[in-house]
Design an enzyme around this catalytic site. Structure first.
Site, PDB file in Angstrom:
ATOM      1  N   LEU A 265      14.058  -0.071 -11.451  1.00  0.00           N
ATOM      2  CA  LEU A 265      13.803  -1.511 -11.550  1.00  0.00           C
ATOM      3  C   LEU A 265      12.972  -1.951 -10.344  1.00  0.00           C
ATOM      4  O   LEU A 265      13.483  -2.520  -9.378  1.00  0.00           O
ATOM      5  CB  LEU A 265      15.114  -2.294 -11.609  1.00  0.00           C
ATOM      6  CG  LEU A 265      15.604  -2.677 -13.007  1.00  0.00           C
ATOM      7  CD1 LEU A 265      16.769  -3.640 -12.926  1.00  0.00           C
ATOM      8  CD2 LEU A 265      14.501  -3.227 -13.889  1.00  0.00           C
ATOM      9  N   HIS A 266      11.679  -1.660 -10.422  1.00  0.00           N
ATOM     10  CA  HIS A 266      10.805  -1.884  -9.279  1.00  0.00           C
ATOM     11  C   HIS A 266      10.830  -3.356  -8.791  1.00  0.00           C
ATOM     12  O   HIS A 266      11.275  -3.648  -7.692  1.00  0.00           O
ATOM     13  CB  HIS A 266       9.355  -1.540  -9.658  1.00  0.00           C
ATOM     14  CG  HIS A 266       9.146  -0.130 -10.131  1.00  0.00           C
ATOM     15  ND1 HIS A 266       9.241   0.984  -9.315  1.00  0.00           N
ATOM     16  CD2 HIS A 266       8.830   0.351 -11.355  1.00  0.00           C
ATOM     17  CE1 HIS A 266       8.987   2.073 -10.003  1.00  0.00           C
ATOM     18  NE2 HIS A 266       8.733   1.725 -11.246  1.00  0.00           N
ATOM     19  N   ASP A 267      10.310  -4.256  -9.602  1.00  0.00           N
ATOM     20  CA  ASP A 267      10.026  -5.611  -9.130  1.00  0.00           C
ATOM     21  C   ASP A 267      11.263  -6.458  -8.792  1.00  0.00           C
ATOM     22  O   ASP A 267      11.190  -7.265  -7.849  1.00  0.00           O
ATOM     23  CB  ASP A 267       9.148  -6.347 -10.148  1.00  0.00           C
ATOM     24  CG  ASP A 267       7.775  -5.678 -10.275  1.00  0.00           C
ATOM     25  OD1 ASP A 267       7.169  -5.776 -11.347  1.00  0.00           O
ATOM     26  OD2 ASP A 267       7.320  -5.053  -9.291  1.00  0.00           O
TER      27      ASP A 267
END
Ligand code: RIB
Ligand code: CA
Length: 336
Positions: A265-267
């Site tokens: 879940l990068h952002d």
């Protein structure tokens, strides 16, 4: 006020008090602008920001990245409507990088950019004002604006170039991008957001703004495992189902490439850092961007070990308490 503070009890004057993440204390919401290329992980970040009273989302500016600009600006509005926030101002920014040809990531996010969940076309309008102009105007009008950059830095760099005065007005740029130990996800040397527009990234890191970087070294530790997807499903809300559908879709890229146990879940790490900085750790170091070499274009050359005398220009986050982050994020999203 019980529960309002944690930290030690002092007999003398209170020297300091930690405000817990669920503090009931009234607070002045921190004004933020989200610059984004939705993207399923961008969408979760936007939802987390809209679910958090600590943050005031003053505007969303779309940029070309994961998918072309018409789709990212439509997707940003779909997410706002999913959150019940058609009042949020969404602006379309740059449709291509400053110098490089646009590279997109449909192979990760699907052709719509939000594959996995079927959201209807947005009804809320796109703002007349362009994204770059919106960044400039809000940086000048909103005291202490923080920019959350979730995609290629084209809009942000163009705004800083067109209006250099805003560099001293922006409180902080917190961006998802780059890598050190994790190196690259789009090439052997570069992370996608920086790779797409390395010239923009070079400008932002040389701007003098306060910069905090959430690189792949952190985001690859924040994996949406099957148990965490189940927790989204157990929310039994349209939002929980959408997030479970999105992450269930875009995890296949990372599972095939890295053998990981779920989608990173990068952002949302950008928003999580603003909400719960105590869950993250990093170093203030020098970060330079490779723009000349075709082989290593977009590489973030992070001087993690301080082996150069190049001045520190960014706080580079290296670690996160992923379990605590997921628990708090899931709890927060149930409030939407
Ligand atoms: O490399 C990951 C980044 O690129 C994320 O922001 C993702 O949404 C894509 O924009
Ligand atoms: Ca993104």
């Amino acid at each position: 006020m019980a529960g309002a503070t944690a930290g030690r009890t002092y007999s003398g004057p209170v020297l300091f008090a930690f405000v817990r993440h669920d503090s009931p204390w009234p607070m002045t919401a921190r004004p933020i602008l989200i610059d984004t290329d939705p993207g399923q992980d961008d969408a979760v970040a936007i939802l987390l920001a809209l679910a958090s009273p600590e943050l005031d989302v003053t505007a969303i500016t779309a940029v070309a990245g994961n998918v072309p600009l018409p789709l990212t600006s439509a997707n940003a509005r779909k997410v706002c409507e999913l959150a019940g926030r058609p009042d949020i101002a969404v602006h379309a920014g740059c449709d291509r990088p400053i110098r490089q040809p646009l590279v997109t990531a449909e192979h990760v996010h699907g052709k719509t950019g939000l594959d996995g969940a079927d959201l209807r076309a947005p009804e809320m309008p796109l703002q007349e004002k362009g994204g770059v102009e919106a960044i400039i105007d809000l940086a000048r009008e909103v005291e202490g604006l923080t920019i959350c950059a979730l995609g290629p830095l084209t809009n942000v760099a163009t705004a800083l170039t067109r209006a250099p005065d805003i560099a001293s007005k922006i409180r902080e740029i917190v961006l998802m991008g780059g890598a050190y130990f994790e190196v690259g996800n789009i090439t052997p040397a570069a992370e996608f957001n920086i790779f797409v527009d390395p010239d923009a990234a070079k400008m932002v890191f040389a701007s003098g703004c306060k910069i905090t970087v959430l690189p792949l070294d952190v985001t690859h530790k924040v994996l949406v495992t099957p148990g965490r997807i189940a927790a989204f499903r157990e929310m039994e809300t349209r939002i929980g189902d959408a997030i479970a559908d999105w992450t269930g879709f875009f995890e296949r890229f990372d599972k095939e490439k890295y053998g990981s146990d779920g989608a990173p879940l990068h952002d949302p790490c950008v928003i999580g850092y603003l909400l719960w900085p105590e869950l993250f750790s990093g170093r203030h170091i020098n970060v330079e961007i490779e723009t000349a070499s075709e082989l290593t274009r977009g590489m973030t050359v992070a001087d993690w070990w301080g082996v150069t005398d190049r001045p520190a220009n960014a706080t580079f986050i290296g670690d996160v308490d992923a379990e605590a982050f997921f628990l708090r994020m899931t709890d927060r999203l149930t409030r939407l």
